[in-house]
Design a protein around this motif. Sequence first.
Motif, mmCIF file in Angstrom:
data_model
loop_
_atom_site.group_PDB
_atom_site.id
_atom_site.type_symbol
_atom_site.label_atom_id
_atom_site.label_comp_id
_atom_site.label_asym_id
_atom_site.label_seq_id
_atom_site.Cartn_x
_atom_site.Cartn_y
_atom_site.Cartn_z
ATOM 1 N N ILE A 7 3.511 -7.758 -4.216
ATOM 2 C CA ILE A 7 3.113 -8.098 -5.586
ATOM 3 C C ILE A 7 1.651 -7.693 -5.696
ATOM 4 O O ILE A 7 0.784 -8.313 -5.076
ATOM 5 C CB ILE A 7 3.268 -9.599 -5.888
ATOM 6 N N ALA A 8 1.371 -6.637 -6.440
ATOM 7 C CA ALA A 8 0.026 -6.058 -6.390
ATOM 8 C C ALA A 8 -0.522 -5.687 -7.759
ATOM 9 O O ALA A 8 0.203 -5.198 -8.625
ATOM 10 C CB ALA A 8 0.037 -4.810 -5.498
ATOM 11 N N SER A 128 -4.092 -9.214 -2.245
ATOM 12 C CA SER A 128 -5.372 -9.634 -2.826
ATOM 13 C C SER A 128 -5.690 -8.783 -4.058
ATOM 14 O O SER A 128 -5.183 -7.657 -4.185
ATOM 15 C CB SER A 128 -6.489 -9.494 -1.789
ATOM 16 N N PRO A 129 -6.516 -9.310 -4.973
ATOM 17 C CA PRO A 129 -6.869 -8.538 -6.171
ATOM 18 C C PRO A 129 -7.931 -7.483 -5.861
ATOM 19 O O PRO A 129 -9.064 -7.534 -6.356
ATOM 20 C CB PRO A 129 -7.392 -9.616 -7.125
ATOM 21 N N SER A 130 -7.566 -6.559 -5.014
ATOM 22 C CA SER A 130 -8.458 -5.451 -4.640
ATOM 23 C C SER A 130 -7.581 -4.332 -4.104
ATOM 24 O O SER A 130 -6.380 -4.515 -3.904
ATOM 25 C CB SER A 130 -9.442 -5.886 -3.556
ATOM 26 N N LEU A 131 -8.179 -3.186 -3.861
ATOM 27 C CA LEU A 131 -7.427 -2.079 -3.257
ATOM 28 C C LEU A 131 -7.997 -1.766 -1.879
ATOM 29 O O LEU A 131 -8.085 -0.624 -1.461
ATOM 30 C CB LEU A 131 -7.481 -0.845 -4.178
ATOM 31 N N GLY A 132 -8.370 -2.829 -1.153
ATOM 32 C CA GLY A 132 -8.948 -2.685 0.169
ATOM 33 C C GLY A 132 -7.906 -2.472 1.258
ATOM 34 O O GLY A 132 -6.714 -2.267 0.989
ATOM 35 N N LEU A 133 -8.359 -2.575 2.500
ATOM 36 C CA LEU A 133 -7.533 -2.236 3.654
ATOM 37 C C LEU A 133 -6.332 -3.173 3.823
ATOM 38 O O LEU A 133 -5.257 -2.739 4.237
ATOM 39 C CB LEU A 133 -8.394 -2.229 4.923
ATOM 40 N N ASN A 137 -2.524 -2.112 3.795
ATOM 41 C CA ASN A 137 -1.581 -2.563 4.834
ATOM 42 C C ASN A 137 -0.315 -3.125 4.207
ATOM 43 O O ASN A 137 0.800 -2.844 4.666
ATOM 44 C CB ASN A 137 -2.234 -3.647 5.702
ATOM 45 N N SER A 138 -0.482 -3.926 3.155
ATOM 46 C CA SER A 138 0.667 -4.546 2.493
ATOM 47 C C SER A 138 1.566 -3.487 1.867
ATOM 48 O O SER A 138 2.795 -3.558 1.982
ATOM 49 C CB SER A 138 0.178 -5.524 1.416
ATOM 50 N N LEU A 139 0.968 -2.495 1.223
ATOM 51 C CA LEU A 139 1.736 -1.426 0.586
ATOM 52 C C LEU A 139 2.400 -0.530 1.634
ATOM 53 O O LEU A 139 3.521 -0.057 1.443
ATOM 54 C CB LEU A 139 0.835 -0.601 -0.330
ATOM 55 N N SER A 140 1.722 -0.317 2.737
ATOM 56 C CA SER A 140 2.288 0.507 3.815
ATOM 57 C C SER A 140 3.494 -0.165 4.450
ATOM 58 O O SER A 140 4.398 0.504 4.956
ATOM 59 C CB SER A 140 1.224 0.770 4.896
ATOM 60 N N LYS A 161 -5.853 3.410 -11.605
ATOM 61 C CA LYS A 161 -6.408 3.368 -10.243
ATOM 62 C C LYS A 161 -5.376 2.833 -9.258
ATOM 63 O O LYS A 161 -5.235 3.340 -8.138
ATOM 64 C CB LYS A 161 -7.666 2.502 -10.226
ATOM 65 N N LEU A 162 -4.633 1.800 -9.680
ATOM 66 C CA LEU A 162 -3.588 1.245 -8.813
ATOM 67 C C LEU A 162 -2.492 2.271 -8.554
ATOM 68 O O LEU A 162 -2.051 2.454 -7.412
ATOM 69 C CB LEU A 162 -2.987 -0.006 -9.456
ATOM 70 N N LEU A 163 -2.065 2.961 -9.602
ATOM 71 C CA LEU A 163 -1.003 3.963 -9.445
ATOM 72 C C LEU A 163 -1.477 5.113 -8.561
ATOM 73 O O LEU A 163 -0.696 5.678 -7.786
ATOM 74 C CB LEU A 163 -0.561 4.481 -10.815
ATOM 75 N N ASN A 164 -2.756 5.450 -8.652
ATOM 76 C CA ASN A 164 -3.324 6.490 -7.790
ATOM 77 C C ASN A 164 -3.307 6.044 -6.323
ATOM 78 O O ASN A 164 -2.979 6.828 -5.421
ATOM 79 C CB ASN A 164 -4.756 6.807 -8.233
ATOM 80 N N THR A 165 -3.646 4.765 -6.092
ATOM 81 C CA THR A 165 -3.595 4.216 -4.728
ATOM 82 C C THR A 165 -2.173 4.242 -4.188
ATOM 83 O O THR A 165 -1.938 4.613 -3.029
ATOM 84 C CB THR A 165 -4.140 2.774 -4.701
#
Length: 263
Positions: A7-8, A128-133, A137-140, A161-165
């Motif tokens: 959930i991101a 978390s509400p960020s696009l950090g490591l 990890n969660s998306l990976s 930005k989220l879709l780009n990540t």
Amino acid sequence: MGKIIAIANQKGGVGKTTTAINLSASLAVLDKRVLLIDADPQANSTSGLNFNPNSEDGNTLYEVLIEKKHLSDIILDSELKNLKLAPSHINLVGAEIEMLQMQERELILKKAISLVKDDYDYIIIDCSPSLGLITVNSLSASDSVIIPVQCEYFALEGLGKLLNTLQIVQQRLNPSLAIEGFLLTMYSSILKSANQVVDDVKKHFGAMVFETTIGRNVRLAEAPSHGKPAILYDAMSAGAVSYLNLAKELLSKEEAAGNAEKE
């Protein structure tokens, strides 16, 4: 083998943790074995299920990521028989810096989850509400991602930005990562701007938008302060019913996809 759903949204206050808790609880009520992983240093999913996010017992996601503790060693039982929690802690704030020195640092959580994946039907990760490591990890580690979108004026801001990540993660780390759907949250039919956001999101993303919309609901907002998902706090509330409908919609999509594969 469990399906892993993140959930991101790096935008805060969009109903991300509310969705993580209540979707997990609703799936559990529908007899699915669910693990909710709190991957947010704010630890709101942890406190929202009535656990102390300031506990110093050393059994949190931080120890799994940094000290290589087995994920099964930190899992807690919730009030719901089928719902378990992997708790977070404020220490997770520093984990990203510590992880920078590690090999395959983007895949640490994926490896940890792989050891328990077969024990659950669904594993939900509250990012978390960020696009950090840790979010990477969660998306990976995930099969798909649900993106909560608040029905307010700046809703689409930052989605690019989220879709780009997500695209970068798909290209470099997790080619099979899919968008499960966009979830419209905090909807109020009396607000013209909310209806405009609904129209805009559906225009941009079409069938990728869940049919279920989560409206603003007092009982839904009160539930975390009592350490309960809405379905235990007030099962008849509009918020609890909406998340139960979301869970049913998710299961229906899974069944339809499974039937399509068989054909």
